[in-house]
Design a protein around this motif. Structure first.
Motif, PDB file in Angstrom:
ATOM      1  N   THR A 180       0.835  -1.204   0.000  1.00  0.00           N
ATOM      2  CA  THR A 180       0.000   0.000   0.000  1.00  0.00           C
ATOM      3  C   THR A 180       0.871   1.256   0.000  1.00  0.00           C
ATOM      4  OG1 THR A 180      -1.785  -1.130   1.140  1.00  0.00           O
ATOM      5  CG2 THR A 180      -1.800   1.260   1.250  1.00  0.00           C
ATOM      6  N   LEU A 181       1.934   1.255   0.792  1.00  0.00           N
ATOM      7  CA  LEU A 181       2.838   2.412   0.821  1.00  0.00           C
ATOM      8  C   LEU A 181       3.482   2.636  -0.544  1.00  0.00           C
ATOM      9  CD1 LEU A 181       4.557   2.047   4.312  1.00  0.00           C
ATOM     10  CD2 LEU A 181       2.783   3.685   3.610  1.00  0.00           C
ATOM     11  N   GLN A 182       3.879   1.561  -1.204  1.00  0.00           N
ATOM     12  CA  GLN A 182       4.498   1.685  -2.529  1.00  0.00           C
ATOM     13  C   GLN A 182       3.520   2.317  -3.525  1.00  0.00           C
ATOM     14  OE1 GLN A 182       6.058  -2.141  -3.843  1.00  0.00           O
ATOM     15  NE2 GLN A 182       6.531  -2.644  -1.704  1.00  0.00           N
ATOM     16  N   LEU A 208      -2.737  -2.881 -12.214  1.00  0.00           N
ATOM     17  CA  LEU A 208      -4.030  -2.223 -12.006  1.00  0.00           C
ATOM     18  C   LEU A 208      -3.868  -0.707 -11.979  1.00  0.00           C
ATOM     19  CD1 LEU A 208      -5.581  -4.549  -9.276  1.00  0.00           C
ATOM     20  CD2 LEU A 208      -6.453  -4.216 -11.599  1.00  0.00           C
ATOM     21  N   ALA A 209      -2.855  -0.243 -11.269  1.00  0.00           N
ATOM     22  CA  ALA A 209      -2.615   1.200 -11.186  1.00  0.00           C
ATOM     23  C   ALA A 209      -2.315   1.779 -12.569  1.00  0.00           C
ATOM     24  CB  ALA A 209      -1.469   1.492 -10.224  1.00  0.00           C
ATOM     25  N   LYS A 210      -1.454   1.111 -13.314  1.00  0.00           N
ATOM     26  CA  LYS A 210      -1.107   1.600 -14.656  1.00  0.00           C
ATOM     27  C   LYS A 210      -2.319   1.581 -15.575  1.00  0.00           C
ATOM     28  CE  LYS A 210       2.499  -1.086 -15.190  1.00  0.00           C
ATOM     29  NZ  LYS A 210       3.667  -1.745 -15.781  1.00  0.00           N
ATOM     30  N   THR A 219       0.686   6.612  -6.738  1.00  0.00           N
ATOM     31  CA  THR A 219      -0.573   7.255  -7.130  1.00  0.00           C
ATOM     32  C   THR A 219      -0.802   8.594  -6.445  1.00  0.00           C
ATOM     33  OG1 THR A 219      -1.842   6.167  -5.385  1.00  0.00           O
ATOM     34  CG2 THR A 219      -1.678   5.015  -7.505  1.00  0.00           C
ATOM     35  N   GLY A 220      -0.194   8.773  -5.279  1.00  0.00           N
ATOM     36  CA  GLY A 220      -0.413  10.005  -4.534  1.00  0.00           C
ATOM     37  C   GLY A 220      -1.710  10.018  -3.752  1.00  0.00           C
ATOM     38  N   ALA A 222      -4.684   3.746  -3.347  1.00  0.00           N
ATOM     39  CA  ALA A 222      -3.659   2.704  -3.233  1.00  0.00           C
ATOM     40  C   ALA A 222      -4.208   1.505  -2.469  1.00  0.00           C
ATOM     41  CB  ALA A 222      -2.416   3.265  -2.547  1.00  0.00           C
ATOM     42  N   GLN A 223      -4.918   1.752  -1.396  1.00  0.00           N
ATOM     43  CA  GLN A 223      -5.521   0.658  -0.638  1.00  0.00           C
ATOM     44  C   GLN A 223      -6.501  -0.131  -1.502  1.00  0.00           C
ATOM     45  OE1 GLN A 223      -7.067   2.999   2.604  1.00  0.00           O
ATOM     46  NE2 GLN A 223      -5.355   2.470   3.960  1.00  0.00           N
ATOM     47  N   ASP A 224      -7.289   0.561  -2.302  1.00  0.00           N
ATOM     48  CA  ASP A 224      -8.225  -0.123  -3.199  1.00  0.00           C
ATOM     49  C   ASP A 224      -7.488  -1.007  -4.197  1.00  0.00           C
ATOM     50  OD1 ASP A 224     -10.378   1.080  -1.975  1.00  0.00           O
ATOM     51  OD2 ASP A 224     -10.665   2.608  -3.542  1.00  0.00           O
ATOM     52  N   LEU A 225      -6.404  -0.491  -4.756  1.00  0.00           N
ATOM     53  CA  LEU A 225      -5.635  -1.272  -5.722  1.00  0.00           C
ATOM     54  C   LEU A 225      -5.043  -2.525  -5.086  1.00  0.00           C
ATOM     55  CD1 LEU A 225      -3.796   1.652  -7.534  1.00  0.00           C
ATOM     56  CD2 LEU A 225      -5.602   0.216  -8.502  1.00  0.00           C
ATOM     57  N   VAL A 226      -4.474  -2.370  -3.895  1.00  0.00           N
ATOM     58  CA  VAL A 226      -3.869  -3.502  -3.202  1.00  0.00           C
ATOM     59  C   VAL A 226      -4.949  -4.515  -2.823  1.00  0.00           C
ATOM     60  CG1 VAL A 226      -2.555  -4.197  -1.158  1.00  0.00           C
ATOM     61  CG2 VAL A 226      -1.889  -2.157  -2.439  1.00  0.00           C
TER      62      VAL A 226
END
Length: 173
Positions: free
Chosen positions: A26-28, A74-76, A33-34, A39-43
């Motif tokens: 999540t930190l990464q 997912l982020a990309k 993403t900022g 980030a939590q949703d993606l993880v």
């Protein structure tokens, strides 16, 4: 060993894996993403995709790498989707038009005082570029009625607008 017991032990392994990796990943992604919630949703999504495949993923040399790759992909993908959406919306934006001129505002106000049927005929003739015959057909009236309404509307508008413009000229002087 029964199926329920093997599912429970596999799930227990997954629970430990999740607890050990969620925060770091999540930190990464937050740094990427900022946005911590995003980030939590993606993880979460990456771990949700890993759970049904856990019996295979647990056998990998580094199961965390699989989940990390899924989360980063997912982020990309979501960044690409957002970029495509922004590009599409940029092309869909309406062209900026100038605001109404004072003359146009005066005309709209004057038209509002004209009876509805005569106003409709006036607009169809002067703005819609319809012929008198087409207007008569659409409005289901005689052509002479259309001509009469046009004549009366022009006369009403000329009187109202000349008064308005005369008042504007007096105010400027």
């Amino acid at each position: 060993m029964n199926t329920a017991a093997s599912t429970a032990s596999a799930s227990a392994g997954f629970d430990e894996f999740y607890a050990a990796n969620f925060h770091s990943l999540t930190l990464q992604l937050c740094a990427y993403t900022g946005d911590l919630a995003y980030a939590q949703d993606l993880v979460q999504e990456a771990f949700c995709r890993a759970l049904p495949r856990w019996s295979t993923i647990v056998l990998y040399d580094n199961p965390g790498a699989w989940v990390r790759r899924v989360a980063w992909n997912l982020a990309k993908n979501r960044f690409r989707q957002a970029r495509r959406a922004l590009a599409a919306f940029a092309h869909l934006r309406p062209q900026v038009t100038d605001g109404p001129t004072p003359d146009r505002v005066d005309l709209i106000r004057a038209l509002a005082t004209v009876p509805a049927n005569a106003r409709r005929v006036f607009i169809l003739y002067y703005i819609g570029d319809l012929s008198i015959a087409d207007i008569a057909s659409q409005e289901q009236v005689a052509e002479n009625t259309v001509k009469s309404w046009l004549h009366r509307t022009r006369k009403m508008l000329a009187e109202q607008l000349s008064d308005t413009w005369k008042e504007d000229d007096d105010a400027r002087a």
